[in-house]
Scaffold this active site. Structure first.
Site, short mmCIF file in Angstrom:
data_model
loop_
_atom_site.label_atom_id
_atom_site.label_comp_id
_atom_site.label_asym_id
_atom_site.label_seq_id
_atom_site.Cartn_x
_atom_site.Cartn_y
_atom_site.Cartn_z
N ASP A 147 -0.03 -4.22 7.22
CA ASP A 147 0.25 -3.25 6.15
C ASP A 147 0.06 -3.94 4.81
O ASP A 147 0.04 -5.18 4.73
CB ASP A 147 1.69 -2.72 6.27
CG ASP A 147 2.03 -1.73 5.16
OD1 ASP A 147 1.22 -0.83 4.90
OD2 ASP A 147 3.10 -1.88 4.53
N SER A 148 -0.01 -3.15 3.76
CA SER A 148 -0.11 -3.72 2.42
C SER A 148 1.19 -4.46 2.05
O SER A 148 1.21 -5.24 1.12
CB SER A 148 -0.38 -2.62 1.40
OG SER A 148 0.61 -1.62 1.50
N TYR B 80 -1.69 -0.91 -2.34
CA TYR B 80 -3.10 -0.61 -2.13
C TYR B 80 -3.42 0.80 -2.66
O TYR B 80 -4.58 1.12 -2.90
CB TYR B 80 -3.43 -0.62 -0.63
CG TYR B 80 -3.58 -1.98 0.01
CD1 TYR B 80 -3.23 -3.16 -0.64
CD2 TYR B 80 -4.09 -2.08 1.31
CE1 TYR B 80 -3.37 -4.40 -0.02
CE2 TYR B 80 -4.24 -3.32 1.93
CZ TYR B 80 -3.88 -4.46 1.27
OH TYR B 80 -4.02 -5.68 1.89
N GLY B 81 -2.38 1.62 -2.78
CA GLY B 81 -2.57 3.03 -3.14
C GLY B 81 -3.51 3.29 -4.30
O GLY B 81 -4.41 4.13 -4.19
N CYS C 145 -0.85 1.20 7.85
CA CYS C 145 -0.84 1.54 6.42
C CYS C 145 -1.76 2.73 6.26
O CYS C 145 -2.92 2.69 6.69
CB CYS C 145 -1.36 0.34 5.63
SG CYS C 145 -1.63 0.65 3.87
N ASN C 146 -1.25 3.80 5.70
CA ASN C 146 -2.07 5.01 5.55
C ASN C 146 -3.25 4.77 4.62
O ASN C 146 -4.36 5.22 4.89
CB ASN C 146 -1.22 6.16 5.02
CG ASN C 146 -0.31 6.73 6.06
OD1 ASN C 146 -0.65 7.69 6.74
ND2 ASN C 146 0.86 6.13 6.23
N THR C 147 -2.99 4.07 3.52
CA THR C 147 -4.06 3.85 2.55
C THR C 147 -5.17 3.02 3.17
O THR C 147 -6.36 3.35 3.06
CB THR C 147 -3.51 3.13 1.30
OG1 THR C 147 -2.34 3.82 0.85
CG2 THR C 147 -4.53 3.08 0.19
N GLU D 212 11.44 0.46 -1.62
CA GLU D 212 11.58 -1.00 -1.63
C GLU D 212 12.81 -1.45 -2.40
O GLU D 212 13.36 -2.52 -2.14
CB GLU D 212 10.31 -1.64 -2.20
CG GLU D 212 9.12 -1.40 -1.31
CD GLU D 212 8.04 -2.45 -1.42
OE1 GLU D 212 8.14 -3.34 -2.28
OE2 GLU D 212 7.08 -2.36 -0.64
N CYS E 181 2.52 8.07 4.31
CA CYS E 181 2.63 6.73 3.73
C CYS E 181 3.74 6.05 4.52
O CYS E 181 4.78 6.66 4.79
CB CYS E 181 3.01 6.82 2.25
SG CYS E 181 3.47 5.23 1.53
N THR E 182 3.50 4.80 4.89
CA THR E 182 4.45 4.15 5.80
C THR E 182 5.81 3.87 5.16
O THR E 182 6.77 3.56 5.86
CB THR E 182 3.84 2.85 6.36
OG1 THR E 182 3.30 2.09 5.29
CG2 THR E 182 2.76 3.17 7.36
N HIS E 183 5.89 3.97 3.85
CA HIS E 183 7.19 3.80 3.20
C HIS E 183 8.07 5.07 3.30
O HIS E 183 9.28 4.98 3.20
CB HIS E 183 7.02 3.51 1.71
CG HIS E 183 6.70 2.08 1.40
ND1 HIS E 183 5.49 1.52 1.70
CD2 HIS E 183 7.43 1.11 0.79
CE1 HIS E 183 5.48 0.26 1.30
NE2 HIS E 183 6.65 -0.01 0.74
N1 DGL Z 1 1.69 1.14 2.97
C1 DGL Z 1 1.03 2.01 2.03
C2 DGL Z 1 0.63 3.30 2.74
O1 DGL Z 1 1.06 3.61 3.84
C3 DGL Z 1 1.92 2.31 0.83
C4 DGL Z 1 2.04 1.20 -0.16
C5 DGL Z 1 0.75 0.89 -0.89
O2 DGL Z 1 0.34 1.64 -1.80
O3 DGL Z 1 0.15 -0.13 -0.57
O4 DGL Z 1 -0.16 4.04 2.23
#
Ligand code: DGL
Length: 269
Positions: free
Chosen positions: A11-12, A43-44, A74-76, A153, A185-187
């Site tokens: 993940d990011s 990463y978004g 990570c979705n992004t 976070e 988004c994983t958050h």
């Molecule tokens: N983990 C990223 C996602 O699932 C969110 C955080 C990021 O922007 O890197 O998209």
């Protein structure tokens, strides 16, 4: 046949731990190598080219650790780089978008699905494309919610800050009549309670993590790669910056303490 090599989860930053949580629940015997790119999160807002470059570096690192399969948790990174990763590497690689899209497509009753995620994920239209492959009559209403990431976070998921932010972001989606909402988004699963209270019980929240873990299990079964479960599973955590912060917050995301994370130089890969 079996394989006791680890699974790579990337993940990011910390968000992928919400996916890891499901993987460890559904595949409790598997060894894990987790990499969080904490030096370069988020990463978004980044371009597709940059996210592809970062994803490939993460994959190169995990291959060096001997992984047998990789989950881009990570979705992004999934939205921006999964296809390129699958074409360029000769190892099973899955992301989180397909699983989330499938769950949403089979959950909605009125064919209006909400999707929230980072700017990169929403701009890529990755969920819309995947959902459209299953049912082209489903209408997608999407919204980038970048502030949810720092709120999660910061440990503020259940505060007034989170509630007000959710109200502001989700107003339009509610007004469009969605009956299910993808936490793209994983958050965001960290904010599930707050988001759920804001949209109301009649809107079903979809967390792609569980279905992703099931997809991973299916691949391991199909390819005879399940761990034989003869020894205690090992979890190793790596980050590209500030391992102390990662360990402190990981507890909240994973709902268990971790032994600590090691810092690596991701630029080498
Ligand atoms: N983990 C990223 C996602 O699932 C969110 C955080 C990021 O922007 O890197 O998209």
């Amino acid at each position: 046949m079996s394989s006791n090599k680890p699974i790579g989860v990337f993940d990011s930053g910390l968000g992928g731990l919400t996916v890891l949580k499901e993987i460890t629940r559904i595949l409790p015997n598997e060894n894990i190598v987790y990499f969080g790119d904490t030096a370069r999160v988020p990463y978004g807002p980044r371009s597709k080219e940059t996210v592809i470059e970062y994803t490939f570096q993460a994959i190169n690192f995990m291959l060096e650790k001997g992984v047998k399969a990789i989950v881009i948790a990570c979705n992004t990174a999934t939205a921006r780089s999964l296809t390129e990763a699958q074409v360029n590497y000769d190892i099973p690689i899955i992301g989180v978008v397909e699983a989330g899209a499938r769950t949403a497509a089979y959950t909605t009753k009125n064919n209006i699905v909400g999707v929230i995620g980072t700017e990169g994920t929403i701009r890529s239209k990755a969920y819309e494309k995947e959902i459209g492959k299953i049912n082209k009559d489903i209408r997608i209403v999407d919204k980038a919610c970048p502030l949810f990431v720092p709120i999660a976070e910061e440990g503020w998921a259940n505060t007034d800050v989170a509630r007000l932010t959710a109200k502001e972001y989700l107003r339009e989606l509610k007004a469009e009549g969605i009956d299910c909402l993808v936490l793209g988004c994983t958050h965001y699963p960290i904010l599930k309670k707050t988001i759920g209270e804001e949209v109301g019980m009649e809107i079903i929240l979809v967390n792609p993590a569980k279905e992703t873990a099931m997809d991973l299990k299916e691949i391991l079964v199909d390819q005879d790669m399940l761990n034989d479960g003869q020894s205690q599973p090992e979890y190793e955590y790596f980050v590209s910056d500030i391992p102390e912060k990662f360990s402190a917050i990981a507890n909240e995301f994973l709902k268990k303490d971790i032994d600590g994370a090691q810092k690596i130089d991701i630029q080498k890969y």
